[in-house]
Scaffold this motif. Structure first.
Motif, PDB file in Angstrom:
ATOM      1  N   VAL A  22     -29.425 -34.857  18.504  1.00  0.00           N
ATOM      2  CA  VAL A  22     -29.579 -33.782  17.710  1.00  0.00           C
ATOM      3  C   VAL A  22     -31.379 -34.121  17.683  1.00  0.00           C
ATOM      4  O   VAL A  22     -32.195 -33.293  18.062  1.00  0.00           O
ATOM      5  CB  VAL A  22     -29.239 -33.834  16.252  1.00  0.00           C
ATOM      6  CG1 VAL A  22     -30.010 -33.101  15.428  1.00  0.00           C
ATOM      7  CG2 VAL A  22     -27.649 -33.421  16.400  1.00  0.00           C
ATOM      8  N   THR A  23     -31.688 -35.456  17.618  1.00  0.00           N
ATOM      9  CA  THR A  23     -33.157 -35.537  17.751  1.00  0.00           C
ATOM     10  C   THR A  23     -33.718 -35.334  18.866  1.00  0.00           C
ATOM     11  O   THR A  23     -34.883 -34.391  19.023  1.00  0.00           O
ATOM     12  CB  THR A  23     -33.225 -36.996  17.296  1.00  0.00           C
ATOM     13  OG1 THR A  23     -32.862 -37.676  16.003  1.00  0.00           O
ATOM     14  CG2 THR A  23     -34.971 -37.260  17.514  1.00  0.00           C
ATOM     15  N   ASP A  24     -33.076 -35.477  20.218  1.00  0.00           N
ATOM     16  CA  ASP A  24     -33.717 -35.405  21.293  1.00  0.00           C
ATOM     17  C   ASP A  24     -33.647 -33.821  21.501  1.00  0.00           C
ATOM     18  O   ASP A  24     -34.785 -33.070  22.221  1.00  0.00           O
ATOM     19  CB  ASP A  24     -32.834 -35.904  22.633  1.00  0.00           C
ATOM     20  CG  ASP A  24     -33.096 -37.346  22.404  1.00  0.00           C
ATOM     21  OD1 ASP A  24     -34.182 -37.911  21.901  1.00  0.00           O
ATOM     22  OD2 ASP A  24     -32.399 -38.133  23.088  1.00  0.00           O
ATOM     23  N   PHE A  25     -32.587 -33.137  21.081  1.00  0.00           N
ATOM     24  CA  PHE A  25     -32.386 -31.745  21.182  1.00  0.00           C
ATOM     25  C   PHE A  25     -33.426 -30.983  20.483  1.00  0.00           C
ATOM     26  O   PHE A  25     -34.181 -30.136  21.058  1.00  0.00           O
ATOM     27  CB  PHE A  25     -31.099 -31.313  20.783  1.00  0.00           C
ATOM     28  CG  PHE A  25     -30.780 -29.607  20.638  1.00  0.00           C
ATOM     29  CD1 PHE A  25     -31.003 -28.953  21.808  1.00  0.00           C
ATOM     30  CD2 PHE A  25     -30.659 -29.010  19.377  1.00  0.00           C
ATOM     31  CE1 PHE A  25     -30.876 -27.586  21.788  1.00  0.00           C
ATOM     32  CE2 PHE A  25     -30.501 -27.600  19.255  1.00  0.00           C
ATOM     33  CZ  PHE A  25     -30.670 -26.717  20.400  1.00  0.00           C
ATOM     34  N   LEU A  26     -33.717 -31.405  19.354  1.00  0.00           N
ATOM     35  CA  LEU A  26     -34.869 -30.674  18.407  1.00  0.00           C
ATOM     36  C   LEU A  26     -36.198 -31.014  19.152  1.00  0.00           C
ATOM     37  O   LEU A  26     -37.113 -30.178  19.003  1.00  0.00           O
ATOM     38  CB  LEU A  26     -34.771 -31.192  17.043  1.00  0.00           C
ATOM     39  CG  LEU A  26     -33.536 -30.763  16.237  1.00  0.00           C
ATOM     40  CD1 LEU A  26     -33.517 -31.453  14.945  1.00  0.00           C
ATOM     41  CD2 LEU A  26     -33.460 -29.149  16.004  1.00  0.00           C
ATOM     42  N   ASP A  27     -36.474 -32.185  19.748  1.00  0.00           N
ATOM     43  CA  ASP A  27     -37.784 -32.384  20.298  1.00  0.00           C
ATOM     44  C   ASP A  27     -37.828 -31.520  21.637  1.00  0.00           C
ATOM     45  O   ASP A  27     -38.992 -31.004  21.714  1.00  0.00           O
ATOM     46  CB  ASP A  27     -37.807 -33.929  20.765  1.00  0.00           C
ATOM     47  CG  ASP A  27     -39.035 -34.425  21.116  1.00  0.00           C
ATOM     48  OD1 ASP A  27     -40.176 -33.774  20.920  1.00  0.00           O
ATOM     49  OD2 ASP A  27     -39.051 -35.404  22.032  1.00  0.00           O
ATOM     50  N   PRO A  43     -23.312 -27.771  15.059  1.00  0.00           N
ATOM     51  CA  PRO A  43     -23.577 -27.435  13.688  1.00  0.00           C
ATOM     52  C   PRO A  43     -24.502 -28.444  13.075  1.00  0.00           C
ATOM     53  O   PRO A  43     -25.127 -28.071  11.926  1.00  0.00           O
ATOM     54  CB  PRO A  43     -22.277 -27.699  13.117  1.00  0.00           C
ATOM     55  CG  PRO A  43     -21.486 -28.461  13.971  1.00  0.00           C
ATOM     56  CD  PRO A  43     -22.027 -28.066  15.676  1.00  0.00           C
ATOM     57  N   LEU A  44     -24.692 -29.573  13.508  1.00  0.00           N
ATOM     58  CA  LEU A  44     -25.694 -30.638  12.980  1.00  0.00           C
ATOM     59  C   LEU A  44     -27.158 -30.335  13.340  1.00  0.00           C
ATOM     60  O   LEU A  44     -27.835 -30.163  12.161  1.00  0.00           O
ATOM     61  CB  LEU A  44     -25.484 -31.940  13.685  1.00  0.00           C
ATOM     62  CG  LEU A  44     -24.165 -32.649  13.429  1.00  0.00           C
ATOM     63  CD1 LEU A  44     -24.036 -34.095  14.285  1.00  0.00           C
ATOM     64  CD2 LEU A  44     -24.002 -32.914  12.099  1.00  0.00           C
ATOM     65  N   ALA A  45     -27.493 -29.791  14.373  1.00  0.00           N
ATOM     66  CA  ALA A  45     -28.783 -29.255  14.584  1.00  0.00           C
ATOM     67  C   ALA A  45     -29.098 -27.796  13.953  1.00  0.00           C
ATOM     68  O   ALA A  45     -30.114 -27.746  13.132  1.00  0.00           O
ATOM     69  CB  ALA A  45     -28.902 -28.619  16.048  1.00  0.00           C
ATOM     70  N   GLU A  46     -27.883 -26.834  13.506  1.00  0.00           N
ATOM     71  CA  GLU A  46     -28.286 -25.777  12.797  1.00  0.00           C
ATOM     72  C   GLU A  46     -28.406 -26.080  11.264  1.00  0.00           C
ATOM     73  O   GLU A  46     -29.452 -25.524  10.535  1.00  0.00           O
ATOM     74  CB  GLU A  46     -27.050 -24.886  12.694  1.00  0.00           C
ATOM     75  CG  GLU A  46     -27.065 -24.378  14.452  1.00  0.00           C
ATOM     76  CD  GLU A  46     -26.331 -22.915  14.311  1.00  0.00           C
ATOM     77  OE1 GLU A  46     -26.186 -22.286  13.320  1.00  0.00           O
ATOM     78  OE2 GLU A  46     -26.338 -22.477  15.547  1.00  0.00           O
TER      79      GLU A  46
END
Length: 114
Positions: A22-27, A43-46
């Motif tokens: 999730v951290t890498d995805f948001l980055d 769902p975690l990223a949302e």
């Protein structure tokens, strides 16, 4: 919090992997991974983006307890979340891309909706 997929890992390893992804995805805003992992990350990223839209100290601390890097959390609250201020959910999408050579796992791209 996440769904029911175990992804072949014990709970502590699975949660650590999901937090990092999730951290890498948001980055990066986009990530290629297996379909099962993408469905777990979504769902975690949302939820992190929804916390970013609240933009108060309690939400920031809650996001920091999940996101592994402070610079990504700042980016979430300053850049990503404000761009979705008018949108009620549906910040990400998962697109199937095919199968991975070697183990034939279904691959997918998860990305932020523009």
């Amino acid at each position: 919090m996440p769904g029911t997929r175990k992804l072949g890992k014990p709970t502590d390893q699975r949660m650590a992997m999901l937090r990092q992804q999730v951290t890498d995805f948001l980055d990066n805003g986009k990530m290629e991974t297996t379909l099962a992992r993408a469905k777990e990350i979504k769902p975690l990223a949302e939820k992190m983006i929804t916390l970013g839209k609240k933009s108060d100290l309690a939400a920031y601390r809650q996001a920091m307890s999940f996101i592994t890097r402070e610079d990504v959390c700042k980016k979430l609250f300053k850049e990503i979340a404000p761009s979705y201020a008018e949108r009620n959910g549906g910040y990400t999408r998962v697109i199937r891309t095919g199968v991975r050579r070697g183990d034939a796992a279904e691959t997918a791209i998860i990305e932020l909706v523009k």
